[in-house]
Design an enzyme around this catalytic site. Structure first.
Site, PDB file in Angstrom:
ATOM      1  N   ARG A 141      -1.901  -6.476  -7.518  1.00  0.00           N
ATOM      2  CA  ARG A 141      -0.771  -7.328  -7.134  1.00  0.00           C
ATOM      3  C   ARG A 141      -0.532  -8.403  -8.173  1.00  0.00           C
ATOM      4  NH1 ARG A 141      -3.405  -8.774  -1.560  1.00  0.00           N
ATOM      5  NH2 ARG A 141      -4.975  -9.037  -3.137  1.00  0.00           N
ATOM      6  N   SER A 193      -3.249  -7.777   3.303  1.00  0.00           N
ATOM      7  CA  SER A 193      -3.493  -7.540   4.727  1.00  0.00           C
ATOM      8  C   SER A 193      -3.809  -8.853   5.435  1.00  0.00           C
ATOM      9  CB  SER A 193      -4.626  -6.530   4.907  1.00  0.00           C
ATOM     10  OG  SER A 193      -4.240  -5.270   4.403  1.00  0.00           O
ATOM     11  N   HIS A 224       0.841  -1.205   0.000  1.00  0.00           N
ATOM     12  CA  HIS A 224       0.000   0.000   0.000  1.00  0.00           C
ATOM     13  C   HIS A 224       0.874   1.253   0.000  1.00  0.00           C
ATOM     14  CE1 HIS A 224      -3.141  -2.563   2.289  1.00  0.00           C
ATOM     15  NE2 HIS A 224      -3.613  -2.385   1.065  1.00  0.00           N
ATOM     16  N   LYS A 281     -17.783  -5.758   8.285  1.00  0.00           N
ATOM     17  CA  LYS A 281     -16.545  -6.450   8.631  1.00  0.00           C
ATOM     18  C   LYS A 281     -16.141  -6.125  10.060  1.00  0.00           C
ATOM     19  CE  LYS A 281     -14.367  -6.949   4.119  1.00  0.00           C
ATOM     20  NZ  LYS A 281     -13.132  -6.714   3.360  1.00  0.00           N
TER      21      LYS A 281
END
Length: 160
Positions: free
Chosen positions: A89, A127, A16, A40
């Site tokens: 990614r 993450s 990030h 979440k």
């Protein structure tokens, strides 16, 4: 030019940070918008994530750290961003990110989404992976800024 970089950043990784640094050099200003997602249960509170990002980006000019809930395009409009920055990614990210970009464009045609590929040496980072490594006592200093590494150690040591 101002770019909005939205995400949950739970936690912020060096991948990030790589995109934030490169975004600053490309666009001049980057607004890091941390999503408050009621669906979440994040590892870190919203305030902790905002503080982690603020500390990790303190060496950069043109960075604003904020939070939002709701639609990304509304946040972009509120912060007068000209584009939305997203990271890739691997090819597996592309399909999802393209769907989100098309959705945002359908909601407000003013906003373009720009994709930057993460530096190759960070392409394995997510993450979720970072939290899994930290949960089992692995080293994460090469994956996250130092402030985040310290917070992860505290979190998982207190959770034991």
């Amino acid at each position: 030019m101002r770019a909005l970089y939205p995400g949950s950043f739970d936690p912020l990784t060096l991948g990030h940070l790589d995109l934030i640094e490169r975004g600053c050099s490309l666009f001049g200003e980057v607004v890091i918008a941390v999503l408050q997602n009621p669906g979440k249960s994040p590892t870190f509170s919203l305030d902790q994530r905002l503080e982690q990002i603020t500390q990790a980006t303190s060496h950069l000019q043109g960075v604003t750290v904020t939070s939002f809930n709701g639609l990304t395009v509304n946040c972009a409009r509120e912060h007068h961003a000209q584009l939305i920055l997203r990271g890739l990614r691997a090819m597996s990210d592309f399909e999802y990110e393209l769907q989100i970009a098309h959705t945002n464009r359908s909601l407000d045609s003013e906003f373009e989404t720009i994709f930057l590929s993460t530096a190759a040496h960070y392409s394995f980072l997510s993450s979720s992976v970072v939290k899994e490594v930290a949960r089992f006592g692995g080293r994460v200093e090469h994956m996250v800024p130092s402030v985040v590494a310290e917070d992860l150690k505290r979190f998982f040591n207190s959770a034991l």
